[in-house]
Design a protein around this motif. Structure first.
Motif, PDB file in Angstrom:
ATOM      1  N   GLU A 110      40.570  10.363 -14.139  1.00 12.09           N
ATOM      2  CA  GLU A 110      41.048   9.659 -12.935  1.00 12.09           C
ATOM      3  C   GLU A 110      42.571   9.566 -12.906  1.00 12.09           C
ATOM      4  O   GLU A 110      43.210   9.109 -13.857  1.00 12.09           O
ATOM      5  CB  GLU A 110      40.447   8.252 -12.818  1.00 12.09           C
ATOM      6  CG  GLU A 110      40.914   7.575 -11.526  1.00 12.09           C
ATOM      7  CD  GLU A 110      40.078   6.366 -11.127  1.00 12.09           C
ATOM      8  OE1 GLU A 110      38.913   6.269 -11.535  1.00 12.09           O
ATOM      9  OE2 GLU A 110      40.621   5.517 -10.398  1.00 12.09           O
ATOM     10  N   ILE A 111      43.126   9.973 -11.783  1.00 12.30           N
ATOM     11  CA  ILE A 111      44.578   9.928 -11.582  1.00 12.30           C
ATOM     12  C   ILE A 111      44.925   8.543 -11.030  1.00 12.30           C
ATOM     13  O   ILE A 111      44.412   8.154  -9.975  1.00 12.30           O
ATOM     14  CB  ILE A 111      45.012  11.028 -10.590  1.00 12.30           C
ATOM     15  CG1 ILE A 111      44.697  12.401 -11.189  1.00 12.30           C
ATOM     16  CG2 ILE A 111      46.493  10.909 -10.237  1.00 12.30           C
ATOM     17  CD1 ILE A 111      44.592  13.501 -10.176  1.00 12.30           C
ATOM     18  N   PRO A 112      45.773   7.770 -11.731  1.00  9.35           N
ATOM     19  CA  PRO A 112      46.116   6.430 -11.252  1.00  9.35           C
ATOM     20  C   PRO A 112      46.634   6.466  -9.817  1.00  9.35           C
ATOM     21  O   PRO A 112      47.404   7.360  -9.451  1.00  9.35           O
ATOM     22  CB  PRO A 112      47.222   5.990 -12.220  1.00  9.35           C
ATOM     23  CG  PRO A 112      46.955   6.755 -13.456  1.00  9.35           C
ATOM     24  CD  PRO A 112      46.430   8.088 -13.014  1.00  9.35           C
ATOM     25  N   GLY A 113      46.160   5.521  -9.018  1.00  3.27           N
ATOM     26  CA  GLY A 113      46.671   5.405  -7.646  1.00  3.27           C
ATOM     27  C   GLY A 113      45.809   6.074  -6.606  1.00  3.27           C
ATOM     28  O   GLY A 113      45.902   5.755  -5.421  1.00  3.27           O
ATOM     29  N   LEU A 114      44.972   7.025  -7.008  1.00  2.74           N
ATOM     30  CA  LEU A 114      44.170   7.737  -6.012  1.00  2.74           C
ATOM     31  C   LEU A 114      42.897   6.983  -5.641  1.00  2.74           C
ATOM     32  O   LEU A 114      42.379   7.137  -4.534  1.00  2.74           O
ATOM     33  CB  LEU A 114      43.781   9.137  -6.514  1.00  2.74           C
ATOM     34  CG  LEU A 114      44.777  10.278  -6.349  1.00  2.74           C
ATOM     35  CD1 LEU A 114      44.107  11.596  -6.692  1.00  2.74           C
ATOM     36  CD2 LEU A 114      45.346  10.339  -4.935  1.00  2.74           C
ATOM     37  N   GLY A 115      42.363   6.229  -6.587  1.00  3.14           N
ATOM     38  CA  GLY A 115      41.142   5.471  -6.317  1.00  3.14           C
ATOM     39  C   GLY A 115      39.884   6.321  -6.344  1.00  3.14           C
ATOM     40  O   GLY A 115      38.830   5.904  -5.865  1.00  3.14           O
ATOM     41  N   ILE A 116      39.981   7.507  -6.906  1.00  3.48           N
ATOM     42  CA  ILE A 116      38.808   8.403  -6.973  1.00  3.48           C
ATOM     43  C   ILE A 116      38.969   9.266  -8.226  1.00  3.48           C
ATOM     44  O   ILE A 116      40.084   9.682  -8.561  1.00  3.48           O
ATOM     45  CB  ILE A 116      38.706   9.244  -5.679  1.00  3.48           C
ATOM     46  CG1 ILE A 116      37.448  10.112  -5.656  1.00  3.48           C
ATOM     47  CG2 ILE A 116      39.932  10.074  -5.434  1.00  3.48           C
ATOM     48  CD1 ILE A 116      37.149  10.750  -4.296  1.00  3.48           C
TER      49      ILE A 116
END
Ligand code: ADE
Length: 232
Positions: A110-116
């Motif tokens: 999970e990439i922080p900030g994307l929410g997915i």
């Protein structure tokens, strides 16, 4: 306009040959071949290898060609015993196996900030690909599942096991999830189609050299059939 991305020449050259009314434009060092593939307005491009190239290439397809769908075609290493060299994997979702912000409590990928964490593929493209694959590649198996991408060629049991066990992915390659992320950010339906060239283990390098061309040919046959179906 349909966008088709392959990372390497072997994955796109057969498509260029089948296109008509082709115009070529070079952007960011990538040749965008716009024309008709089986009657469908299509842009085919070789992105080069890796997630950065794939992300840049997808954004150009969005901005300069306003593509309505993106298909990523190519080869991949299998992560499951039942998925053999030559078989095809269609993405249900795609995840980046080399993203790790676990120190901030994010799950792997999970990439922080994307929410997915993983990017869902388009249901309609998926159904069309399944139907076309069974028709044009009847001798191989077709699987639907998670695709795990990262900037690494996976060539050991250890690396393979980590990716399989962390993500329960069907195959691994080096571009798909970057294309999926870009498609998701731009709200463009996408699908990854990967033909298995190796088992992503200690024999991966040898198998890859032998089976790459055969595997790529299966993907090309499928993508061509999809373009034809989309023209109707
Ligand atoms: N593409 C084809 N085989 C691969 C592998 N084993 N790892 C990463 N990308 C691949």
């Amino acid at each position: 306009m349909l966008g088709i991305i392959g990372a390497m020449d072997i994955e796109v050259e057969a498509l260029y040959e089948r296109m008509t009314e082709t115009e070529v434009r070079t952007i960011a060092g990538m040749e965008f071949h716009k024309g008709k593939l089986e009657g469908t307005e299509t842009v085919v491009v070789r992105s080069g290898i890796g997630k950065v190239n794939a992300g840049i290439c997808s954004q150009i397809l969005a901005d300069c060609y306003h593509v309505t769908e993106i298909i990523n075609t190519g080869v991949a290493g299998s992560l499951k015993a039942e998925i053999n060299i030559g078989d095809i994997v269609l993405s249900s979702t795609a995840v980046q196996h080399d993203v790790d912000a676990g120190v901030f409590s994010y799950p792997p990928g999970e990439i922080p900030g994307l929410g997915i964490r993983e990017f869902p593929a388009d249901e309609k493209l998926l159904a069309l690909a399944k139907e076309c694959c069974e028709r044009v590649n009847p001798e191989i198996q077709v699987f639907t599942g998670r695709v795990a991408s990262g900037d690494q060629f996976i060539d050991s049991k250890e690396k393979k096991t980590r990716i399989h066990d962390t993500f329960d992915a069907c195959c691994t390659e080096m571009e798909g999830a970057a294309i999926a992320q870009t498609a998701w950010l731009n709200k463009i339906p996408y699908l990854i189609i990967r033909s298995i060239s190796d088992k992503a283990d200690d024999s991966a390098h040898m198998d890859y050299d032998v089976f790459e061309a055969k595997a790529a040919a299966n993907s090309v046959r499928l993508v061509t059939a999809m373009a034809k179906a989309l023209s109707h």
